[in-house]
Write a protein that holds these residues in place. Structure first.
Motif, short mmCIF file in Angstrom:
data_model
loop_
_atom_site.label_atom_id
_atom_site.label_comp_id
_atom_site.label_asym_id
_atom_site.label_seq_id
_atom_site.Cartn_x
_atom_site.Cartn_y
_atom_site.Cartn_z
N PHE A 100 -6.98 6.70 3.39
CA PHE A 100 -7.21 5.90 4.58
C PHE A 100 -6.55 4.52 4.51
O PHE A 100 -6.45 3.84 5.52
CB PHE A 100 -8.72 5.72 4.81
CG PHE A 100 -9.38 6.94 5.41
CD1 PHE A 100 -9.23 7.23 6.75
CD2 PHE A 100 -10.12 7.80 4.62
CE1 PHE A 100 -9.82 8.36 7.31
CE2 PHE A 100 -10.71 8.93 5.16
CZ PHE A 100 -10.58 9.21 6.51
N THR A 101 -6.12 4.08 3.32
CA THR A 101 -5.51 2.75 3.19
C THR A 101 -4.04 2.83 2.82
O THR A 101 -3.48 1.84 2.34
CB THR A 101 -6.26 1.94 2.12
OG1 THR A 101 -6.19 2.62 0.86
CG2 THR A 101 -7.70 1.72 2.51
N VAL A 102 -3.39 3.94 3.03
CA VAL A 102 -1.99 4.07 2.64
C VAL A 102 -1.11 3.13 3.45
O VAL A 102 -0.19 2.50 2.92
CB VAL A 102 -1.54 5.54 2.81
CG1 VAL A 102 -1.72 6.01 4.25
CG2 VAL A 102 -0.10 5.70 2.35
N ARG A 103 -1.39 2.95 4.77
CA ARG A 103 -0.57 2.05 5.59
C ARG A 103 -0.75 0.60 5.18
O ARG A 103 0.21 -0.17 5.09
CB ARG A 103 -0.94 2.23 7.06
CG ARG A 103 -0.08 1.42 8.00
CD ARG A 103 -0.43 1.70 9.45
NE ARG A 103 -0.23 3.11 9.76
CZ ARG A 103 -0.53 3.65 10.94
NH1 ARG A 103 -1.06 2.89 11.90
NH2 ARG A 103 -0.32 4.93 11.16
N ARG A 108 1.29 -4.19 2.43
CA ARG A 108 1.10 -5.20 1.38
C ARG A 108 2.28 -5.21 0.43
O ARG A 108 2.74 -6.28 0.00
CB ARG A 108 -0.19 -4.90 0.64
CG ARG A 108 -0.56 -5.95 -0.40
CD ARG A 108 -1.79 -5.51 -1.14
NE ARG A 108 -2.89 -5.23 -0.22
CZ ARG A 108 -3.95 -4.50 -0.53
NH1 ARG A 108 -4.03 -3.98 -1.76
NH2 ARG A 108 -4.90 -4.29 0.35
N ARG A 109 2.79 -4.03 0.07
CA ARG A 109 3.95 -3.98 -0.82
C ARG A 109 5.17 -4.62 -0.18
O ARG A 109 5.95 -5.30 -0.86
CB ARG A 109 4.24 -2.53 -1.20
CG ARG A 109 3.26 -1.94 -2.20
CD ARG A 109 3.81 -0.67 -2.82
NE ARG A 109 4.00 0.36 -1.81
CZ ARG A 109 3.10 1.28 -1.51
NH1 ARG A 109 1.93 1.29 -2.14
NH2 ARG A 109 3.35 2.20 -0.59
N GLY A 115 7.98 -11.90 -0.24
CA GLY A 115 7.60 -13.15 -0.89
C GLY A 115 8.31 -13.34 -2.21
O GLY A 115 8.76 -14.44 -2.54
N ALA A 116 8.42 -12.27 -2.97
CA ALA A 116 9.10 -12.38 -4.26
C ALA A 116 10.59 -12.70 -4.08
O ALA A 116 11.15 -13.53 -4.80
CB ALA A 116 8.94 -11.08 -5.05
#
Length: 329
Positions: A100-103, A108-109, A115-116
């Motif tokens: 349920f949190t794959v998206r 986030r990645r 940012g990196a």
């Protein structure tokens, strides 16, 4: 269809008695049948039941297995069973959460990657800017007409070898303070090795006669130079109250508003108050009644038109105190 009886058949005498009529009248015919042997349960032998044993395993008595199972059922689930069930539950819950949190994890990645990359770019740029790769090797001085550009560049030679991002503004200011003609300046870095100094010079408005000689001043009253003789091309200032008076500031505003064609002809400026600025033109001594410094831009335009129609050698006085109605006398 008659189902066979699971019990052994009755004796022949009993079957015959059962078939005989109840009244006993008339002849009876008895059918002869072959006797059926009676098999008793005690005479039956059963084959032993053996448990299914895999190769390499030892047979276990079913009674012992039954006893152990009943003992385990009586004692309840063991600690290992509870631990295995808990681990299976955690795995199932973790799988559901990931599904349920794959998206969200993908988003986030992406943000972490952006940012990196930005951080690496900033650190790389800062490291390069503050490194000797971008050190000052040449100083260009622009905007000078009265100043010697080479002298200014020599005064700033201490910045040679300094990274462009680390040029010391206070050191540059201290070096340029020695040149009174410098009114303002700006620094421009041109990578990889050039530092450009844009200088705005002070505009002299005339000379003041002092006991030390003739001092050239600008509109702010800053002394630019002092010579024993009057410098050529600079009008003589006769201002009541000196450089700190309101009359001097009004005269300075008037001189800065004049176009170069008119200013080059001014040989004298006088003012006793801020509202009676008077200019003297050329060798003829023609006068320009200017008045106050208000609307100096419009007055300069009107004066230029009047001088085109009536040059100073034909006119004695120009009155532009009211720019709507310029007067030539």
């Amino acid at each position: 269809m008659r189902r066979p009886s699971p019990l052994p058949p009755p004796p022949e005498s009993e079957r015959a008695a059962a078939k005989a009529p109840s009244g006993g009248a008339g002849p009876s015919t008895v059918r002869s049948e072959r006797p059926v042997p009676v098999v008793r349960e005690a005479d039956l032998e059963t084959a032993p039941v053996l448990p299914l044993v895999r190769p390499g395993e030892r047979a276990v008595d079913e009674r012992l297995i039954g006893d152990d199972a009943s003992a385990k059922d009586a004692e309840g689930p063991s600690l290992r069973d509870v631990w295995r069930a808990s681990r299976a539950r955690r795995r199932a819950l973790s799988a559901e959460v990931k599904r349920f949190t794959v998206r969200q994890r993908r988003r986030r990645r992406v943000w972490i990657g952006v940012g990196a990359a930005f951080l690496v770019m900033v650190l790389g740029t800062a490291g390069a800017a503050y490194s000797p790769l971008f050190a000052v090797e040449r100083i260009d001085v622009v905007g000078t007409s009265q100043l010697d550009a080479s002298a200014v560049g020599e005064a700033l030679s201490g910045q040679i070898g300094t990274p462009l991002a680390m040029v010391d503004d206070s050191a540059v200011k201290a070096a340029l303070v020695r040149f009174p003609l410098v009114e303002s300046y700006t620094l421009e870095a041109r990578p990889p090795h050039d530092l450009v100094v844009n200088i705005v010079e002070r505009t002299p408005i005339g000379v003041l006669q002092t006991p030390a000689g003739f001092t050239v001043v600008d509109a702010a009253g800053v002394a630019l130079s002092t010579t024993p003789d009057a410098p050529a091309g600079q009008p003589l200032l006769e201002i009541t109250g000196g450089t700190d008076s309101a009359a001097f500031h009004a005269a300075g505003r008037v001189m800065r508003a004049l176009p170069d064609a008119v200013r080059s002809q001014v040989t004298g400026v006088s003012a006793s108050t801020p509202d009676d600025v008077t200019l003297t033109l050329g060798a003829t001594g023609s006068r320009v009644m200017w008045g106050s410094a208000d609307r100096s831009g419009e007055k300069a335009i009107v004066l230029g038109r009047l001088m085109e129609k009536s040059p100073p050698d034909r006119a004695k006085e120009y009155d532009v105190t009211s720019p709507e109605a310029g007067v030539v006398r």
